[in-house]
Design a protein around this motif. Structure first.
Motif, mmCIF file in Angstrom:
data_model
loop_
_atom_site.group_PDB
_atom_site.id
_atom_site.type_symbol
_atom_site.label_atom_id
_atom_site.label_comp_id
_atom_site.label_asym_id
_atom_site.label_seq_id
_atom_site.Cartn_x
_atom_site.Cartn_y
_atom_site.Cartn_z
ATOM 1 N N ALA A 1 -17.436 68.497 -21.485
ATOM 2 C CA ALA A 1 -16.610 67.285 -21.549
ATOM 3 C C ALA A 1 -16.272 66.881 -20.119
ATOM 4 O O ALA A 1 -17.164 66.599 -19.323
ATOM 5 C CB ALA A 1 -15.361 67.533 -22.392
ATOM 6 N N SER A 2 -15.013 66.873 -19.760
ATOM 7 C CA SER A 2 -14.579 66.429 -18.436
ATOM 8 C C SER A 2 -13.068 66.585 -18.378
ATOM 9 O O SER A 2 -12.396 66.639 -19.419
ATOM 10 C CB SER A 2 -14.947 64.951 -18.236
ATOM 11 N N THR A 3 -12.530 66.621 -17.177
ATOM 12 C CA THR A 3 -11.072 66.517 -17.075
ATOM 13 C C THR A 3 -10.600 65.186 -17.670
ATOM 14 O O THR A 3 -9.432 65.063 -18.055
ATOM 15 C CB THR A 3 -10.610 66.620 -15.615
ATOM 16 N N ALA A 4 -11.505 64.232 -17.794
ATOM 17 C CA ALA A 4 -11.174 62.961 -18.457
ATOM 18 C C ALA A 4 -10.972 63.145 -19.955
ATOM 19 O O ALA A 4 -10.526 62.222 -20.629
ATOM 20 C CB ALA A 4 -12.269 61.924 -18.206
ATOM 21 N N GLY A 5 -11.278 64.322 -20.468
ATOM 22 C CA GLY A 5 -10.953 64.644 -21.840
ATOM 23 C C GLY A 5 -9.566 65.250 -21.988
ATOM 24 O O GLY A 5 -9.103 65.493 -23.097
ATOM 25 N N LEU A 6 -8.909 65.490 -20.838
ATOM 26 C CA LEU A 6 -7.601 66.146 -20.836
ATOM 27 C C LEU A 6 -6.514 65.302 -20.178
ATOM 28 O O LEU A 6 -5.338 65.624 -20.299
ATOM 29 C CB LEU A 6 -7.711 67.488 -20.095
ATOM 30 N N GLY B 1 -5.815 61.068 -18.160
ATOM 31 C CA GLY B 1 -6.334 59.728 -17.965
ATOM 32 C C GLY B 1 -6.738 59.473 -16.528
ATOM 33 O O GLY B 1 -6.208 60.084 -15.597
ATOM 34 N N TYR B 2 -7.706 58.574 -16.360
ATOM 35 C CA TYR B 2 -8.086 58.064 -15.046
ATOM 36 C C TYR B 2 -8.175 56.542 -15.155
ATOM 37 O O TYR B 2 -8.630 56.027 -16.190
ATOM 38 C CB TYR B 2 -9.455 58.599 -14.596
ATOM 39 N N PRO C 1 -12.436 47.863 -15.095
ATOM 40 C CA PRO C 1 -11.060 47.686 -15.560
ATOM 41 C C PRO C 1 -11.055 47.474 -17.068
ATOM 42 O O PRO C 1 -12.018 46.948 -17.631
ATOM 43 C CB PRO C 1 -10.601 46.410 -14.834
ATOM 44 N N PHE C 2 -9.981 47.880 -17.723
ATOM 45 C CA PHE C 2 -9.939 47.757 -19.177
ATOM 46 C C PHE C 2 -10.189 46.317 -19.634
ATOM 47 O O PHE C 2 -10.880 46.080 -20.624
ATOM 48 C CB PHE C 2 -8.591 48.242 -19.720
ATOM 49 N N ALA C 3 -9.655 45.354 -18.899
ATOM 50 C CA ALA C 3 -9.821 43.953 -19.290
ATOM 51 C C ALA C 3 -11.281 43.522 -19.303
ATOM 52 O O ALA C 3 -11.644 42.570 -20.006
ATOM 53 C CB ALA C 3 -9.015 43.050 -18.354
ATOM 54 N N SER D 1 -11.591 53.763 -18.924
ATOM 55 C CA SER D 1 -10.920 53.962 -20.210
ATOM 56 C C SER D 1 -11.914 54.318 -21.316
ATOM 57 O O SER D 1 -11.617 55.163 -22.173
ATOM 58 C CB SER D 1 -10.122 52.713 -20.594
ATOM 59 N N ALA D 2 -13.085 53.712 -21.320
ATOM 60 C CA ALA D 2 -14.060 53.996 -22.377
ATOM 61 C C ALA D 2 -14.604 55.421 -22.253
ATOM 62 O O ALA D 2 -14.707 56.158 -23.240
ATOM 63 C CB ALA D 2 -15.206 52.987 -22.326
ATOM 64 N N TYR D 3 -14.947 55.799 -21.044
ATOM 65 C CA TYR D 3 -15.435 57.159 -20.786
ATOM 66 C C TYR D 3 -14.355 58.191 -21.142
ATOM 67 O O TYR D 3 -14.627 59.201 -21.804
ATOM 68 C CB TYR D 3 -15.820 57.279 -19.312
ATOM 69 N N THR D 4 -13.133 57.919 -20.723
ATOM 70 C CA THR D 4 -12.030 58.842 -20.995
ATOM 71 C C THR D 4 -11.774 58.972 -22.489
ATOM 72 O O THR D 4 -11.554 60.081 -23.000
ATOM 73 C CB THR D 4 -10.762 58.358 -20.276
#
Length: 253
Positions: free
Chosen positions: A137-142, A144-145, A94-96, A149-152
């Motif tokens: 890259a990844s669909t995470a480059g296009l 959000g998931y 999680p982002f937190a 968040s860091a990977y995206t």
């Protein structure tokens, strides 16, 4: 599909397994000399022994000096015409709970690894009559998931780099593109499935289905499907394709 030039030398980072291994094999199958780079020599040597690559060298793409030296050694054997910056890693939280160290790790491998690889290969590539750079890259480059968040962010950075560098290289024979797979049947995704099982108590089939549901085709992408896309981008017929982020994701994007 137009074939790649048989005299070409391709270097694939993260080429020992998964998508990278499939890409290396596809390029070698077109008659190219292929060098694979990665962190584990045994895995890389297995690719060479299987005929999926011709040479292997050990380097961590997050280590600028190491990747520069490894690419220089490969170029000494034969000038590099094709660079596939495939090496990557994924961590979820999680982002937190995604602290600065996690963001740094994801940026170092997934983004700066691409930067280091291109910096090392581009000067000599500029002297060649033909050049192809493909960043996996990844669909995470296009899109959000959640919980990555860091990977995206790192994969979005790769796509931005590709789009900018394509304009700088537009007056040269070099193209640069990103290939953006959706969830793909690799060891990396198997790790994600294990993580889902551990955190939710779901079965392996249920966890795999949770990832496959993102794909409108209801399945995981195969490494070969990603490799086929890279192979096309490396062909002579794709000379007008540059600055693109091509999703290989069954319609997800």
């Amino acid at each position: 599909m137009p074939a790649t030039p048989h005299a070409s030398h391709a270097l694939v980072t993260g080429g020992g397994r998964g998508i990278g291994r499939a890409i290396a094999a596809a390029l070698a199958g077109q008659g190219m000399t292929v060098t694979v780079l990665g962190r584990r020599r045994a895995v890389l040597e297995e690719a060479v022994a299987a005929g999926d690559a011709h040479f292997a060298d050990v380097a961590d793409v997050a280590d600028e000096a190491a990747i520069k030296a490894a690419i220089a050694r490969a170029a000494e054997r034969q000038p590099i015409d094709v660079l596939v910056a495939n090496a990557g890693a994924a961590e979820s939280a999680p982002f937190a709970k995604s602290d600065a160290a996690l963001f740094a790790r994801m940026m170092d491998v997934n983004f700066m690894g691409v930067v280091h690889s291109i910096h090392a290969a581009l000067p000599s590539m500029r002297t060649r009559p033909y050049g192809r750079i493909v960043a996996v890259a990844s669909t995470a480059g296009l899109k959000g998931y959640p919980y990555v968040s860091a990977y995206t962010a790192a994969k979005h950075a790769v796509v931005g780099l590709v789009r900018s560098l394509a304009l700088e290289l537009a007056n040269t024979p070099i193209t640069i593109n990103a290939v953006c797979p959706g969830f793909t049947d690799t060891d990396l995704v198997a790790g994600s499935i294990d993580n889902i099982m551990q955190k939710t108590g779901r079965s392996r089939e249920q966890a795999a289905a949770e990832l496959a549901r993102h794909n409108p085709q209801g399945r995981l992408v195969t490494p070969q499907e990603v490799a086929d896309t890279v192979l096309w981008l490396c062909g002579k017929g794709a000379g007008a394709i540059t600055g693109q982020a091509i999703a290989v994701a069954g319609g997800e994007i």
